[in-house]
Motif scaffolding. Sequence first.
Motif, PDB file in Angstrom:
ATOM      1  N   ARG A   1       0.822  -1.207   0.000  1.00 11.09           N
ATOM      2  CA  ARG A   1       0.000   0.000   0.000  1.00 11.09           C
ATOM      3  C   ARG A   1       0.862   1.265   0.000  1.00 11.09           C
ATOM      4  O   ARG A   1       0.514   2.265  -0.621  1.00 11.09           O
ATOM      5  CB  ARG A   1      -0.941  -0.012   1.211  1.00 11.09           C
ATOM      6  N   MET A   2       1.978   1.223   0.711  1.00 13.35           N
ATOM      7  CA  MET A   2       2.865   2.371   0.738  1.00 13.35           C
ATOM      8  C   MET A   2       3.445   2.639  -0.653  1.00 13.35           C
ATOM      9  O   MET A   2       3.517   3.791  -1.106  1.00 13.35           O
ATOM     10  CB  MET A   2       4.009   2.146   1.735  1.00 13.35           C
ATOM     11  N   VAL A   3       3.850   1.576  -1.331  1.00 16.22           N
ATOM     12  CA  VAL A   3       4.409   1.729  -2.674  1.00 16.22           C
ATOM     13  C   VAL A   3       3.379   2.328  -3.623  1.00 16.22           C
ATOM     14  O   VAL A   3       3.679   3.234  -4.408  1.00 16.22           O
ATOM     15  CB  VAL A   3       4.916   0.362  -3.197  1.00 16.22           C
ATOM     16  N   ASP A   4       2.125   1.852  -3.525  1.00 16.28           N
ATOM     17  CA  ASP A   4       1.068   2.376  -4.397  1.00 16.28           C
ATOM     18  C   ASP A   4       0.708   3.817  -4.027  1.00 16.28           C
ATOM     19  O   ASP A   4       0.498   4.661  -4.903  1.00 16.28           O
ATOM     20  CB  ASP A   4      -0.179   1.488  -4.304  1.00 16.28           C
ATOM     21  N   GLN A   5       0.649   4.090  -2.730  1.00 13.94           N
ATOM     22  CA  GLN A   5       0.229   5.418  -2.275  1.00 13.94           C
ATOM     23  C   GLN A   5       1.211   6.502  -2.692  1.00 13.94           C
ATOM     24  O   GLN A   5       0.805   7.587  -3.108  1.00 13.94           O
ATOM     25  CB  GLN A   5       0.072   5.408  -0.745  1.00 13.94           C
ATOM     26  N   TYR A   6       2.501   6.214  -2.602  1.00 13.03           N
ATOM     27  CA  TYR A   6       3.518   7.225  -2.904  1.00 13.03           C
ATOM     28  C   TYR A   6       4.095   7.075  -4.316  1.00 13.03           C
ATOM     29  O   TYR A   6       5.020   7.793  -4.686  1.00 13.03           O
ATOM     30  CB  TYR A   6       4.650   7.148  -1.870  1.00 13.03           C
ATOM     31  N   GLY A   7       3.558   6.150  -5.094  1.00 10.22           N
ATOM     32  CA  GLY A   7       4.024   6.001  -6.470  1.00 10.22           C
ATOM     33  C   GLY A   7       5.475   5.602  -6.586  1.00 10.22           C
ATOM     34  O   GLY A   7       6.196   6.104  -7.458  1.00 10.22           O
ATOM     35  N   LEU A   8       5.927   4.685  -5.728  1.00 10.77           N
ATOM     36  CA  LEU A   8       7.331   4.254  -5.732  1.00 10.77           C
ATOM     37  C   LEU A   8       7.499   3.125  -6.746  1.00 10.77           C
ATOM     38  O   LEU A   8       7.561   1.944  -6.402  1.00 10.77           O
ATOM     39  CB  LEU A   8       7.739   3.793  -4.329  1.00 10.77           C
ATOM     40  N   ARG A   9       7.576   3.485  -8.027  1.00 15.52           N
ATOM     41  CA  ARG A   9       7.602   2.478  -9.087  1.00 15.52           C
ATOM     42  C   ARG A   9       8.868   1.652  -9.096  1.00 15.52           C
ATOM     43  O   ARG A   9       8.886   0.541  -9.618  1.00 15.52           O
ATOM     44  CB  ARG A   9       7.430   3.159 -10.448  1.00 15.52           C
ATOM     45  N   ALA A  10       9.949   2.172  -8.534  1.00 15.12           N
ATOM     46  CA  ALA A  10      11.215   1.432  -8.540  1.00 15.12           C
ATOM     47  C   ALA A  10      11.371   0.546  -7.308  1.00 15.12           C
ATOM     48  O   ALA A  10      12.392  -0.116  -7.163  1.00 15.12           O
ATOM     49  CB  ALA A  10      12.393   2.403  -8.637  1.00 15.12           C
ATOM     50  N   ALA A  11      10.383   0.555  -6.409  1.00 16.87           N
ATOM     51  CA  ALA A  11      10.452  -0.238  -5.184  1.00 16.87           C
ATOM     52  C   ALA A  11       9.600  -1.493  -5.324  1.00 16.87           C
ATOM     53  O   ALA A  11       8.448  -1.423  -5.749  1.00 16.87           O
ATOM     54  CB  ALA A  11       9.987   0.596  -3.992  1.00 16.87           C
ATOM     55  N   TYR A  12      10.173  -2.647  -4.937  1.00 15.55           N
ATOM     56  CA  TYR A  12       9.479  -3.930  -5.059  1.00 15.55           C
ATOM     57  C   TYR A  12       9.494  -4.631  -3.691  1.00 15.55           C
ATOM     58  O   TYR A  12      10.504  -5.223  -3.302  1.00 15.55           O
ATOM     59  CB  TYR A  12      10.151  -4.801  -6.116  1.00 15.55           C
TER      60      TYR A  12
ATOM     61  N   GLN B   1      23.406   5.005 -11.248  1.00 22.89           N
ATOM     62  CA  GLN B   1      23.612   5.464  -9.879  1.00 22.89           C
ATOM     63  C   GLN B   1      22.774   6.689  -9.549  1.00 22.89           C
ATOM     64  O   GLN B   1      22.179   6.790  -8.470  1.00 22.89           O
ATOM     65  CB  GLN B   1      25.102   5.785  -9.667  1.00 22.89           C
ATOM     66  N   GLN B   2      22.707   7.638 -10.472  1.00 23.10           N
ATOM     67  CA  GLN B   2      21.944   8.856 -10.226  1.00 23.10           C
ATOM     68  C   GLN B   2      20.455   8.545 -10.039  1.00 23.10           C
ATOM     69  O   GLN B   2      19.814   9.050  -9.106  1.00 23.10           O
ATOM     70  CB  GLN B   2      22.135   9.837 -11.392  1.00 23.10           C
ATOM     71  N   ASP B   3      19.930   7.690 -10.895  1.00 27.92           N
ATOM     72  CA  ASP B   3      18.532   7.289 -10.782  1.00 27.92           C
ATOM     73  C   ASP B   3      18.290   6.529  -9.484  1.00 27.92           C
ATOM     74  O   ASP B   3      17.255   6.692  -8.820  1.00 27.92           O
ATOM     75  CB  ASP B   3      18.164   6.429 -11.998  1.00 27.92           C
ATOM     76  N   HIS B   4      19.264   5.716  -9.091  1.00 26.89           N
ATOM     77  CA  HIS B   4      19.137   4.936  -7.858  1.00 26.89           C
ATOM     78  C   HIS B   4      19.074   5.853  -6.635  1.00 26.89           C
ATOM     79  O   HIS B   4      18.255   5.642  -5.720  1.00 26.89           O
ATOM     80  CB  HIS B   4      20.313   3.973  -7.733  1.00 26.89           C
ATOM     81  N   ASP B   5      19.916   6.874  -6.596  1.00 32.62           N
ATOM     82  CA  ASP B   5      19.922   7.797  -5.460  1.00 32.62           C
ATOM     83  C   ASP B   5      18.582   8.516  -5.330  1.00 32.62           C
ATOM     84  O   ASP B   5      18.074   8.718  -4.216  1.00 32.62           O
ATOM     85  CB  ASP B   5      21.053   8.818  -5.622  1.00 32.62           C
ATOM     86  N   VAL B   6      17.996   8.900  -6.462  1.00 30.79           N
ATOM     87  CA  VAL B   6      16.702   9.582  -6.437  1.00 30.79           C
ATOM     88  C   VAL B   6      15.616   8.651  -5.916  1.00 30.79           C
ATOM     89  O   VAL B   6      14.798   9.014  -5.050  1.00 30.79           O
ATOM     90  CB  VAL B   6      16.342  10.106  -7.844  1.00 30.79           C
ATOM     91  N   ASN B   7      15.582   7.401  -6.441  1.00 30.39           N
ATOM     92  CA  ASN B   7      14.562   6.434  -6.011  1.00 30.39           C
ATOM     93  C   ASN B   7      14.721   6.061  -4.533  1.00 30.39           C
ATOM     94  O   ASN B   7      13.726   5.897  -3.812  1.00 30.39           O
ATOM     95  CB  ASN B   7      14.647   5.177  -6.872  1.00 30.39           C
ATOM     96  N   LEU B   8      15.970   5.937  -4.090  1.00 28.23           N
ATOM     97  CA  LEU B   8      16.220   5.595  -2.690  1.00 28.23           C
ATOM     98  C   LEU B   8      15.762   6.721  -1.765  1.00 28.23           C
ATOM     99  O   LEU B   8      15.147   6.473  -0.718  1.00 28.23           O
ATOM    100  CB  LEU B   8      17.705   5.306  -2.479  1.00 28.23           C
ATOM    101  N   GLN B   9      16.048   7.964  -2.163  1.00 25.31           N
ATOM    102  CA  GLN B   9      15.650   9.105  -1.351  1.00 25.31           C
ATOM    103  C   GLN B   9      14.124   9.201  -1.252  1.00 25.31           C
ATOM    104  O   GLN B   9      13.575   9.494  -0.186  1.00 25.31           O
ATOM    105  CB  GLN B   9      16.222  10.394  -1.952  1.00 25.31           C
TER     106      GLN B   9
END
Length: 500
Positions: free
Chosen positions: A3-14, A27-35
Motif C-alpha cells: 500500500r505504501m508503494v502504491d500510495q507514494y508512487g514508488l515504481r522502482a520499489a518492489y 547510480q543517479q537514478d538509484h539515489d533519487v529512487n532511494l531518497q
Amino acid sequence: MDRMVDQYGLRAAYPYLDNVTICSHDQQDHDVNLQRFLQAAQSLNLTYNKEKCVSRTTRLAILDYVVENGVLGLGPDRMCPLTEHPPSHSLKALKRCLGLFYYAQWVPNYADKARPLIQTTSFPLTAEARSAFSRIKADITKAAMHAVDESVPFQVESAASDVALAATLNQAGKPVAFFSRTLHASEIRHSSVEKEAQSIVEAVRHWRHYLAVAPIKALCNQRHEDWKEKFGPIGLNCKELTGDTEMDDYFEIQDAHIIITTPVHVVKDECRGATLEVVVSRMKTVQLAVSRVSKQTDDKMLRFVAVSATIPNVKDIAEWLSDGKGPGISMKIDESYRPVKLRKVVIGFPCSSTQTEFKFDLSLNYRTASVIQTYSEQKPALVFCATRKGVQQAASILAKDAKFVMTMEHKQRLQKYTNSVKDTKLRDLLIYGVGYHHAGMDLSDRKAIEAAFTAGDVPVLYSPNIQGSNPNVPHDLHVFLPNILERDSETQRLQQRSLL
C-alpha cells in the motif's frame, strides 16, 4: 508495504513481506529512487535495520537468486537439494525428483533431455537415464537468464522434434526464457508441419503476458520470412501476396493448400469486398473441379484461415468458407481474452459557425502534440489522418510543435535512417522523430520507417485511412484524426465498427 508503494508512487520499489528491493538503471537514478523511498518511510514512521541493508550494489542475492548486471542466476543454497539428490530408485521418488526441476524453464530443450527419465518405468535407472539426470542437474546449476526488458522487442524461436516441442524467448539476441514439453502419444503421430505449428501456438500462449505488453516481431512480412526459412527445408513453400507482389508470383497461388486472409471483414467493403468474394468463390470452384478429376485426398484439399478483429457474423463467414461436406470451424474471441485491456478515449473540440469542415480538420493537427503528450506515456503513437496529403501536412506540424527528448545516440540513429530514405519530405521529418507511411511511398522507404518505429527510434508515425494499406506495427497509442477517409475522390465518414 504494498500500500505504501502504491500510495507514494514508488515504481522502482518492489516489496516482498518485510523486504524491499529498489532497482534503478544508473547510480543517479538509484539515489533519487532511494531518497523517495526513505522519505515515504519516514512519513509513515517505518523503521529499518541498517545492518541488514545493502545499497549501491550491482550484485544482489535475494530469495536464493543472484542478480548481477542484468542477469538472473540461481544461488548455491537453492541448488543444494537438487545437486545432492541421488538417482531415484522408484517411480514415486522419480516423479518427486522431476518436480524439483522447476528451473527446467531455464534449460533449453529440457523436454528432449529429460525424455529418458520421463519414459522410465523400471528400476534401477538405465545408463541413459542416469546420464540424463546428471546432465540436467549440471545444466540447471549453471543456468542464468538475462533480465526481461519490456522496452526491447521480443523474438520467439520455436522448434519441434519427434517427441517434444521447444521454444526460446529472446531479446537483443539473448535468451530470457525457455519453454519445452514432451508430446503426448496422440501428438507424436502428427506431421512435422503440425508439430512446428503447434510449437508456435504454445510458445505464444505460454509467453502471452510478455508478448501482449511489449513490441513483438510478428508483422506479416516478417512472419513470411520466418516461415519461408523454417518450412522451406521440409518442402513447404510460403508466399506473401500484397499490393507489392509482382504479377508473376500470383500464378504460384494455384499450388497453395492453405490460404490465410486477413482482415476478412473487407468482404463488406464497397470496393474490395466483391473482389475478395469472387476470388475465394472461384478458388473453391476450381479446387472442387480439380479434386474430382485428380481424385485428391482430403489432406490435399484447399483450406482457408480467415482472420478479423471486428466482424460480428463469424459463423456465416465460416459457412461460406466451408468445403460443403461440413460446417467450417469458427472461433469468436471477445474482449475478455485480452491480457491488456483497451482504453478508448473520445476527445471533442468545439467548431465555430465560421469554420469550414476543412479548416476545423486542419486545426486538429495543432492539438495532436498535447494529445500524444497526455496519453502516450512516452510510448510509440500511431496517428491516422484522412488522406496522404493530410498525413504529410499533419506530420510537418507535429515536427515543429513537439519537442522529443533525445540522447546523442538516438539522434545518430535517426540520422542513419534519414540518410537511407529516398523521400525528401520524410528526410526532413525523421530528424525530429516524426515519420509517415502510406502506399504511395517507395517500398524501401516504407520498410525503413517501419523498422525505425518498431525499434522505438521514431516516437510518432502518421498514416492515412484505416481501410487502406496502413502499417502493421506495434504501438501503444492510436489516434484517429479525424474519423473520415477519402476514396475515389469521395469523402466518407467512418462507421463506428470500422473505426473500432
